[in-house]
Each structure stands twice: as C-alpha cells, then as structure tokens.
Design an enzyme around this catalytic site. Structure first.
Site, PDB file in Angstrom:
ATOM      1  N   HIS A  82       0.863  -1.188   0.000  1.00 46.73           N
ATOM      2  CA  HIS A  82       0.000   0.000   0.000  1.00 46.73           C
ATOM      3  C   HIS A  82       0.894   1.230   0.000  1.00 46.73           C
ATOM      4  O   HIS A  82       1.871   1.297   0.753  1.00 46.73           O
ATOM      5  CB  HIS A  82      -0.896   0.031   1.244  1.00 46.73           C
ATOM      6  N   ASP A 161     -15.316   1.821   7.232  1.00 48.84           N
ATOM      7  CA  ASP A 161     -14.350   2.788   6.707  1.00 48.84           C
ATOM      8  C   ASP A 161     -14.956   3.605   5.579  1.00 48.84           C
ATOM      9  O   ASP A 161     -14.701   4.806   5.468  1.00 48.84           O
ATOM     10  CB  ASP A 161     -13.075   2.096   6.219  1.00 48.84           C
ATOM     11  N   ARG A 168     -15.150  11.912   7.229  1.00 52.33           N
ATOM     12  CA  ARG A 168     -13.916  12.638   7.568  1.00 52.33           C
ATOM     13  C   ARG A 168     -13.573  13.656   6.485  1.00 52.33           C
ATOM     14  O   ARG A 168     -13.120  14.766   6.774  1.00 52.33           O
ATOM     15  CB  ARG A 168     -12.752  11.648   7.736  1.00 52.33           C
ATOM     16  N   SER A 183      -7.828   3.445   9.024  1.00 51.52           N
ATOM     17  CA  SER A 183      -8.544   3.417   7.754  1.00 51.52           C
ATOM     18  C   SER A 183      -7.779   2.557   6.734  1.00 51.52           C
ATOM     19  O   SER A 183      -8.332   1.649   6.110  1.00 51.52           O
ATOM     20  CB  SER A 183      -8.707   4.863   7.253  1.00 51.52           C
TER      21      SER A 183
END
Ligand code: URA
Length: 422
Positions: A82, A161, A168, A183
């Site tokens: 990631h 999420d 958010r 998250s």
C-alpha cells in the site's frame, strides 16, 4: 450504551473501552448513530488521539464491520503493498506483476485518485476494456491463475471505513494518525493478505510532507498489521520530485509498460525493486525481482492480468490531442522539480478529479522531460503538458510557476529510499 457517553468520554480525554468502540463502530455502520455524532467523535479523536489498545480495537471493529477475504484457496503465499500516494506513483502497476513473477500472489485492492495524487484504478482504466469492478470469484480466479489482480474493493469490505472516510472528508478530520492508520490498515487486513509492505511517501508531493509524521504513521501501521497477524514492514520513500517522468493516467500506464520491458526510469525501478524485496522477505520466498523485470516474466504477468481483467494489452492507449511546453528561462543544472506542483498541474489538465463522482481524462497529464541533476539550456522544454482542451493550459501553467529551479552546481543527491521500519 449510548453514543453521547462515548463522545463525552473521548472529548474529556478518557480511554474508550473495547465495548464502547465495538458499539460505536457497529451502530454507526448500521446507521443507528447519526453522522453528526460520528463527526463529533472523530473530531474528539483528532484532538485526543488514541492509545495503542484503543487503536487496535478500533481497527478490529472496522474490519469486523464487513467480511475478511479468505485467500486460503490460493496456493502461493500472499503479499500486497500500500502506498500513501504520490505524484507519478505508478509502482503498483509494475510491482504486482513483478511480485507475481517471483511466486507471490498479490491481491491488490486499490482506490481512485482524489486531489493531486492519481489513483491506480483510474490509471488501469486507461487501458481499453480493463475492468476494475470484479466479482469475488473473478478476483480469486485472476489471482490464482496470474498471481496478481488489481481491482476495486467490493462493498462488503470494511463498510465502516467507507462511511467514516466519506464523513472525515467533509468534516476536517482526515489529518489524524490513528484515523489514517486504522482506515488504511482495516482495508488491507480485510483483504486477507499474509504480508504487507507499506510505501509511506515523504516530501512535497506526499500526503504527509515531513519525515517525522511519515515515520509515526509508518510505525503505527506496522504495529497494527503485526497485531492483526499480518507480517508488515514499511519503507519511507522520497516524494519531493515526481516518481519517473509521467503524471497522468494513460501516460503512467505507458511508462509502467516501458518499465516492465526493461526501460524504466531509475527511481521507479529502485522503489519497485525495494518493495518487491520486502514482499519476498516477509513471505520467505527467494527470487531476484530485478531478474524477473529483465527476463520478461513480469511483463508477461502484466499482460496476463490485463487480459484476465478484460483489457487489451496490445490496444493503443488514449492520447490527449493538445500539447504545451514549459521551457527553461536560463541554462544550468535542474536543482529541483516540485512533485506537488506537477501533481496539481496534471490534475488541472484533467488527469484527476475534484469530487469523487467526477470523471477523469485518460490522456491528460504532465511528462517531465528533465529530472533534477540534468543539464539544461535556456529555452529547452522541461515539462510537456497534455490535455483534451487547450483552455486547461493556463491554470496548469500557473500551478507550475516556481515549480523548478535552475542553478550552476549539481544538486545534493537525495536517496529515494529513506528508511525501513519493521
Ligand atoms: N487513505 C485512506 O485509505 N484512508 C485515510 O484515512 C487516508 C488515506
């Protein structure tokens, strides 16, 4: 249990109990807690932070809000990467096939771009026919047969999420290390991978420009992964200047294909190989990723993945019809080329989106004809802008004002790999 007590507890600096966290995340996901209450708790978390125990439980509750993929039918060890996102960051397109060619299965669930950094799914969709929305069986089939798949996460994965991130985004509560870490890690852990390497970008084009926040985020995410039984490590990598030369969807696919054919830019190859070596170490496999890049096996894995996902690996990529150039005003050595400015320019040219639902233009973007350290003559083009509509050039050029410096001495070399955290 009620939401107001949980909000008050965090507002006043108390540590939330496991039950409070489980209750809140579950009830919010099922829409029994209102957005304004969740927004209040998120803001309290931004200010008060979370202890490691709270964060671990919060992440577990987010994972438990949906399914955790079962990759046990896959015979190979699984590992994924990631990235926190950067300008010209097309590493996923090269790394997943390199990992596959090394004997790993990489189930890469990716996202779309928002703002000045591009999204892997937008890039791949520049390939005619390529499908990112796969049913679970299609995803597992591609992963099993090819050794890699790059697709969107299904709606069943971490629905908490999905809701919290959208909230958010509109409540000024994105910038919090525990919220960012939970998250990202909830999604990656739910993906079912055995191992995970994190590419945490540092510099002007990164989400977190300074090294100390990037380090804190990396350490938090590595601890969360390890806590949840996923072998995790992180590299901090430099994002002061765009990675490679291209920023923009089809332009980045073309650069990735060139890299898989052995003619990639040095910095992109270095980051990709370093991440591949991390994946190999975490999975206990021994293979030489550089060899897989040069012997054509990674390129074959890429072609197989594109075909398996409905794309045509031989199709011509979309090209923007209009071009403009940004030229050097003096001669000398390029000292600096600001990643954020290039990212914003590519975005203004149409490569990115301002709102989630906006379309992106596949051919738009910026090609960096020079990188820091190159010698340049006055009047020589440094950046090439690609757009569908020439009306986009003035605002893109405005973003590039002051984006580079030309000096007399070569700049201090900046390492691409800054730190490893495990
Ligand atoms: N990416 C995510 O998936 N979540 C965040 O909170 C920030 C970046």
């Amino acid at each position: 249990m009620n939401a107001i007590d949980v909000i008050r507890a965090k507002r006043d600096g108390a540590e939330l109990s496991d039950d409070q966290i489980d209750y809140f995340v579950d009830a919010y996901t099922r829409a029994e807690i209102a957005d304004e209450q969740a927004a209040a708790l998120l803001m309290a978390i931004v200010w008060r932070g979370m202890s490691p125990a709270e964060l671990s439980r919060w992440t577990a509750a987010m994972i438990a809000s949906g399914e955790r993929l079962d990759l046990s039918p896959i015979a190979r060890p699984t590992a994924d990467k990631h990235s926190t996102g950067g300008v010209g960051d097309k590493v996923s397109l090269v790394l997943a096939p390199v990992a596959a060619a090394c004997g790993i299965a990489d189930p890469m669930l990716s996202g779309r771009g928002l703002g000045h950094t591009g999204g892997t799914l937008d890039k791949l969709e520049a390939i005619p026919g390529f499908r990112v929305d796969l049913a679970r069986d299609e995803m597992l089939d591609c992963l099993g047969r090819v050794g890699c798949v790059i697709c969107a996460a299904g709606p069943g994965l971490t629905p908490a999420d999905r809701k919290l991130y959208a909230l958010r985004d509109v409540t000024g509560t994105v910038e919090s290390i525990p919220l960012i870490a939970s998250s990202i890690m909830s999604k990656k852990i739910a993906e079912g991978t055995d191992a995970l390497v994190l590419d945490v970008k540092v510099g002007s084009g990164a989400f977190l420009p300074d090294i100390s926040s990037a380090r804190a985020l990396a350490e938090t995410m590595v601890a969360l992964g390890t806590d949840h039984g996923v072998k995790t490590s992180a590299l901090l990598t430099s994002m002061d200047t765009p990675l490679g030369r291209a920023a923009g969807n089809a332009l980045e696919v073309a650069e990735s294909v060139a890299t898989l054919s052995g003619s990639g830019p040095e910095d992109l190859v270095e980051v990709t190989l370093a991440l591949a070596r991390e994946m190999l170490e975490l999975t206990g496999l021994s293979a030489d990723p550089a060899e897989r890049l040069s012997d054509g096996s990674a390129a074959r894995a890429f072609r197989n993945m594109v075909t398996a996902q409905g794309g045509d690996p031989d199709a011509t990529l979309p090209e923007a019809p209009e071009r403009a150039e940004v030229r050097a005003r003096s001669s000398g050595v390029l000292q600096r080329l600001d990643a954020r400015a290039v990212g914003v320019a590519a975005w203004r040219l149409g490569a990115g989106r301002a709102r989630k639902e906006d379309p992106v233009n596949a051919g738009a973007g910026v090609v960096c004809l020079h990188k820091p350290g190159n010698e340049i003559s006055e009047g020589e083009p440094i950046l090439e802008l690609h757009a569908e509509d020439p009306a986009r050039f003035p605002s893109a050029c405005a973003a590039l004002e002051g984006a580079f410096d030309i000096g007399t001495e070569p700049p201090e070399p900046v390492p691409v790999i800054l730190e490893r955290i495990a």
